[in-house]
Design a protein around this motif. Structure first.
Motif, mmCIF file in Angstrom:
data_model
loop_
_atom_site.group_PDB
_atom_site.id
_atom_site.type_symbol
_atom_site.label_atom_id
_atom_site.label_comp_id
_atom_site.label_asym_id
_atom_site.label_seq_id
_atom_site.Cartn_x
_atom_site.Cartn_y
_atom_site.Cartn_z
ATOM 1 N N GLU A 1 -26.801 -97.452 -3.702
ATOM 2 C CA GLU A 1 -27.270 -97.215 -2.337
ATOM 3 C C GLU A 1 -26.600 -96.004 -1.695
ATOM 4 O OE1 GLU A 1 -27.209 -100.543 0.441
ATOM 5 O OE2 GLU A 1 -28.237 -101.669 -1.151
ATOM 6 N N ILE A 2 -25.285 -95.976 -1.872
ATOM 7 C CA ILE A 2 -24.529 -94.854 -1.300
ATOM 8 C C ILE A 2 -24.928 -93.558 -1.982
ATOM 9 C CG2 ILE A 2 -22.205 -93.920 -0.948
ATOM 10 C CD1 ILE A 2 -21.182 -96.769 -0.802
ATOM 11 N N LYS A 3 -25.080 -93.637 -3.288
ATOM 12 C CA LYS A 3 -25.468 -92.452 -4.056
ATOM 13 C C LYS A 3 -26.807 -91.888 -3.544
ATOM 14 C CE LYS A 3 -27.266 -91.501 -8.615
ATOM 15 N NZ LYS A 3 -27.409 -91.985 -9.984
ATOM 16 N N ASN A 4 -27.775 -92.769 -3.356
ATOM 17 C CA ASN A 4 -29.074 -92.300 -2.868
ATOM 18 C C ASN A 4 -28.979 -91.685 -1.480
ATOM 19 O OD1 ASN A 4 -30.786 -92.763 -5.038
ATOM 20 N ND2 ASN A 4 -30.870 -94.947 -4.572
ATOM 21 N N SER A 5 -28.194 -92.327 -0.652
ATOM 22 C CA SER A 5 -28.027 -91.806 0.706
ATOM 23 C C SER A 5 -27.390 -90.414 0.663
ATOM 24 C CB SER A 5 -27.166 -92.780 1.509
ATOM 25 O OG SER A 5 -26.816 -92.209 2.737
ATOM 26 N N ARG A 6 -26.357 -90.280 -0.163
ATOM 27 C CA ARG A 6 -25.672 -88.978 -0.239
ATOM 28 C C ARG A 6 -26.536 -87.910 -0.912
ATOM 29 N NH1 ARG A 6 -19.571 -91.396 -1.320
ATOM 30 N NH2 ARG A 6 -19.363 -92.102 0.842
ATOM 31 N N LEU A 7 -27.346 -88.348 -1.857
ATOM 32 C CA LEU A 7 -28.265 -87.386 -2.483
ATOM 33 C C LEU A 7 -29.240 -86.840 -1.443
ATOM 34 C CD1 LEU A 7 -29.016 -88.963 -5.978
ATOM 35 C CD2 LEU A 7 -27.935 -86.746 -5.530
ATOM 36 N N LYS A 8 -29.599 -87.688 -0.512
ATOM 37 C CA LYS A 8 -30.503 -87.208 0.546
ATOM 38 C C LYS A 8 -29.831 -86.124 1.385
ATOM 39 C CE LYS A 8 -33.927 -90.669 1.449
ATOM 40 N NZ LYS A 8 -34.526 -91.524 2.476
ATOM 41 N N LEU A 9 -28.572 -86.353 1.681
ATOM 42 C CA LEU A 9 -27.837 -85.327 2.437
ATOM 43 C C LEU A 9 -27.761 -84.020 1.638
ATOM 44 C CD1 LEU A 9 -24.815 -87.251 4.023
ATOM 45 C CD2 LEU A 9 -26.629 -86.032 5.248
ATOM 46 N N ALA A 10 -27.529 -84.180 0.334
ATOM 47 C CA ALA A 10 -27.453 -82.994 -0.530
ATOM 48 C C ALA A 10 -28.803 -82.287 -0.583
ATOM 49 C CB ALA A 10 -27.005 -83.391 -1.929
ATOM 50 N N LYS A 11 -29.853 -83.080 -0.679
ATOM 51 C CA LYS A 11 -31.203 -82.500 -0.748
ATOM 52 C C LYS A 11 -31.497 -81.677 0.505
ATOM 53 C CE LYS A 11 -34.698 -82.508 -3.236
ATOM 54 N NZ LYS A 11 -34.656 -82.707 -4.627
ATOM 55 N N LEU A 12 -31.186 -82.276 1.639
ATOM 56 C CA LEU A 12 -31.481 -81.565 2.884
ATOM 57 C C LEU A 12 -30.581 -80.337 3.051
ATOM 58 C CD1 LEU A 12 -33.297 -81.488 5.334
ATOM 59 C CD2 LEU A 12 -31.657 -82.902 6.565
ATOM 60 N N THR A 13 -29.371 -80.410 2.543
ATOM 61 C CA THR A 13 -28.493 -79.235 2.602
ATOM 62 C C THR A 13 -29.105 -78.094 1.792
ATOM 63 O OG1 THR A 13 -26.569 -80.687 2.759
ATOM 64 C CG2 THR A 13 -26.142 -78.389 2.234
ATOM 65 N N ALA A 14 -29.557 -78.412 0.593
ATOM 66 C CA ALA A 14 -30.169 -77.378 -0.249
ATOM 67 C C ALA A 14 -31.389 -76.783 0.443
ATOM 68 C CB ALA A 14 -30.558 -77.960 -1.600
ATOM 69 N N LYS A 15 -32.196 -77.657 0.999
ATOM 70 C CA LYS A 15 -33.417 -77.207 1.661
ATOM 71 C C LYS A 15 -33.094 -76.311 2.863
ATOM 72 C CE LYS A 15 -37.539 -79.564 3.290
ATOM 73 N NZ LYS A 15 -38.250 -80.823 3.469
ATOM 74 N N THR A 16 -32.068 -76.677 3.583
ATOM 75 C CA THR A 16 -31.687 -75.907 4.764
ATOM 76 C C THR A 16 -31.077 -74.556 4.368
ATOM 77 O OG1 THR A 16 -31.268 -78.000 5.879
ATOM 78 C CG2 THR A 16 -30.415 -76.037 6.949
ATOM 79 N N LEU A 17 -30.231 -74.568 3.342
ATOM 80 C CA LEU A 17 -29.662 -73.301 2.865
ATOM 81 C C LEU A 17 -30.767 -72.359 2.401
ATOM 82 C CD1 LEU A 17 -26.538 -74.429 0.755
ATOM 83 C CD2 LEU A 17 -26.506 -73.063 2.866
ATOM 84 N N LYS A 18 -31.692 -72.907 1.660
ATOM 85 C CA LYS A 18 -32.780 -72.075 1.131
ATOM 86 C C LYS A 18 -33.628 -71.514 2.265
ATOM 87 C CE LYS A 18 -36.547 -72.257 -2.256
ATOM 88 N NZ LYS A 18 -36.094 -71.217 -3.190
ATOM 89 N N THR A 19 -33.968 -72.370 3.205
ATOM 90 C CA THR A 19 -34.775 -71.905 4.342
ATOM 91 C C THR A 19 -34.029 -70.831 5.130
ATOM 92 O OG1 THR A 19 -35.745 -74.098 4.522
ATOM 93 C CG2 THR A 19 -36.030 -72.646 6.409
ATOM 94 N N GLY A 20 -32.758 -71.084 5.388
ATOM 95 C CA GLY A 20 -31.967 -70.138 6.166
ATOM 96 C C GLY A 20 -31.843 -68.796 5.462
ATOM 97 N N LEU A 21 -31.550 -68.818 4.175
ATOM 98 C CA LEU A 21 -31.419 -67.561 3.425
ATOM 99 C C LEU A 21 -32.763 -66.849 3.359
ATOM 100 C CD1 LEU A 21 -28.942 -68.666 0.610
ATOM 101 C CD2 LEU A 21 -28.522 -66.950 2.375
ATOM 102 N N ASP A 22 -33.804 -67.630 3.219
ATOM 103 C CA ASP A 22 -35.134 -67.049 3.185
ATOM 104 C C ASP A 22 -35.449 -66.329 4.509
ATOM 105 O OD1 ASP A 22 -37.561 -66.731 1.728
ATOM 106 O OD2 ASP A 22 -38.479 -68.028 3.249
#
Ligand code: ARG
Length: 575
Positions: A544-565
């Motif tokens: 459960e914790i792993k999935n929750s943290r993966l979501k945070l990681a996913k959104l971080t990647a998405k935000t970094l990519k959007t921002g750099l873009d």
């Protein structure tokens, strides 16, 4: 609406309900320390003073009427009358889910989108683009991307210099070489040398200088052969620019080019209209506009010259014509000029004259987004060792080469093609980011070592942070997208709030034209992620914790990519 705006709305209406006037601002700021919650209300003291109330008392009343129960679990009064707002982790988690499920990170489009013209790059086509064109080109391009992202109608305008006396000697030189077509295209492959050779002849050979001057006259008179030759030169020169744009990942195309020459027909009319508005004064045979607003230190008015005594028109005349076009044809509400700070007098004169002459409405927003100079290590404007200008294309090639050496050293196992691709993305990203991350209005020192470093506020650092998250997902495999996102640990909460603040960075950038705010945001986000990643194991945690943290990681990647873009910088899945 971003969180700051939401809080601003709620707190402002609380202010009003206890008697503050509508123009008093709640002044909502992001908190600097986690123990103060995520946001701070700084406007209490100001509002209380106007009402002649004790700030603590005003603050108490605000807390009484302010209903944030849906989003916050605590609002505390601190110091002389600050309010600290602690947002609910569940609410934050829900906002993160919305961002995860949206292509645009759940960032709202602007409600009443203006038409914004962005004037950037604007090289002179007589020569090749040099390092002096870097800043305008990449800062302007980042702002185009940011404004488009939030829904503005953006019209880029590349105000290239394609007219003027230098073209006479270039055409004369072309004409001499034209006999052998092959030779000509060869020569024009290096415009810098071509220009230099033509200039040398112009200065040394009276006959050549004579021909060159005759060409200027013929060109201005619209002689068809001359125009044909000129067009040929312009096409090749624009092709050079486009090579640079492509290498730089800049959006400009030929459709955005609106060259100085396009305004030629309007120039006599501009002068005539200034005259009929009573704005012209003749000074030593030249037509000038004298305005009280623009004075030298000695008190003398600095005139804007719009027509020389020989009848020729000037830079200011063309810019006035461009303003008319941007108003009448492009229907701009706001125009941003990404132009060197040294042109500030020129642009301010043009803006003021255009308004006084009613070429554009008084309410049109005309902003000079000035930038400082790129300096070498010696503190002088960036140049070659012997003080010559550095071609932009050469600088970019060098960036790619240096990045390639770095990749060879760090990751020799990658196959060569991939190493080349990584080097391109990292090298160009580094040059762009080093510039974009600096305060726009100051000069900065260009430094290969710091910009290519994997530590600090650099493109390689951010690109690496992104690639690292992608590698977590390669190891994690698929994860439960409907798992619950739970914010428990402090680093999780810190990362969460940072993720939701991209929109606030964008808000500032779109107003002030300052990409460094977005760079700082991304740098801090990557830092928050690293802290979270060290403190909160992801792959080793329970499901459960792993999935929750993966979501945070996913959104971080998405935000970094959007921002750099939005900065015009590419990311890599691995590096
Ligand atoms: N061609 C000019 C230069 O190289 C820049 C043009 C800026 N734009 C403008 N509308 N004046 O200095």
């Amino acid at each position: 609406m971003n969180i700051r705006q939401l809080l601003d709305q709620r707190v402002s209406s609380a202010f009003i309900s206890i008697g503050a006037s509508k123009d008093v601002s709640a002044v909502i700021k992001q908190s600097s320390k986690a123990q103060f919650g995520q946001y701070q209300v700084n406007g209490v003291m100001g509002a209380a003073k106007k009402l002649k109330m004790n700030p603590r008392q005003f603050a108490t009343q605000v807390v009484d009427v302010l209903d944030l129960s849906d989003i916050a679990d605590k609002v505390e009064i601190a110091g002389p009358g600050f309010l600290n707002i602690h947002l609910k982790p569940e609410w934050l988690a829900w906002q993160l889910e919305l961002a995860l499920n949206s292509d645009t990170l759940n960032i709202d489009k602007i409600k009443t989108p203006q038409t914004v013209v962005i004037d950037y790059s604007g090289p002179n086509l007589a020569k090749e683009m040099h390092v002096g064109h870097l800043r305008s080109t990449i800062i302007g391009d980042a702002i185009v991307r940011v404004l488009r992202f939030i829904g503005y109608k953006v019209i880029p305008q590349n105000h290239v210099g394609d007219w003027g006396t230098q073209f006479g000697m270039l055409l004369a030189q072309m004409n001499d070489l034209q006999s052998s077509d092959n030779e000509l295209s060869m020569q024009l492959s290096d415009l810098e040398t071509f220009y230099r050779d033509a200039k040398k002849r112009f200065d040394a050979e009276p006959d050549f200088a004579e021909t060159a001057r005759a060409y200027v006259v013929k060109l201005q008179a619209g002689d068809p052969n001359c125009l044909l030759l000129w067009q040929q030169f312009i096409d090749i020169s624009l092709q050079h620019c486009e090579d640079v744009y492509e290498r730089l990942n800049v959006l400009l195309t030929r459709n955005d080019v609106m060259p100085e020459s396009a305004y030629n027909d309007d120039l006599p009319q501009v002068v005539a209209d200034l005259d009929s508005m009573g704005l012209l004064t003749e000074d030593q045979g030249a037509q000038c506009v004298f305005l009280e607003e623009f004075k030298a230190k000695n008190g003398k008015i600095l005139p804007a010259i719009v027509q020389k005594s020989n009848g020729g028109y000037l830079y200011a005349t063309t810019d006035l014509a461009a303003l008319r076009y941007r108003h009448n044809k492009l229907h701009a509400d706001r125009i941003l000029y990404f132009v060197d700070a040294r042109q500030s007098l020129h642009l301010n004169q043009v803006f003021t004259i255009a308004k006084k002459a009613h070429f554009v409405p008084a309410e049109m927003q005309l902003e000079h987004m000035a930038f400082g100079t790129m300096m070498g290590k010696n503190g002088k404007p960036f140049a070659t060792r012997d003080g010559g200008t550095v071609k932009l294309i050469d600088l970019l090639k060098e960036a790619e080469q240096r990045a390639f050496d770095l990749v060879n050293e760090k990751n020799p196992d990658l196959d060569k093609e991939e190493r080349k691709a990584v080097a391109k993305t990292v090298g160009i990203g580094a040059v762009k980011y080093a510039d974009l991350s600096k305060n726009r209005s100051s000069d900065y020192i260009f430094n290969w070592d710091t910009m290519l470093s994997f530590e600090g506020n650099t493109a390689p650092y951010l690109q690496y942070a992104y690639a690292r998250i992608q590698s977590i997902f390669r190891k994690a495999g698929e994860f439960e997208h409907n798992a619950t996102l739970n914010l428990v640990e402090m680093p999780e909460k810190q990362l969460a709030i940072k993720l939701l603040q991209l929109s606030e960075a964008i808000e500032v950038v779109s107003k002030d034209g300052t990409p460094n705010i977005l760079c700082n945001y991304l740098f801090e986000l990557a830092g928050n992620f690293m802290t979270f990643y060290e403190a909160c194991p992801i792959l080793k945690a329970d499901k459960e914790i792993k999935n929750s943290r993966l979501k945070l990681a996913k959104l971080t990647a998405k935000t970094l990519k959007t921002g750099l873009d939005l900065l015009g910088i590419k990311t890599l899945e691995r590096m």
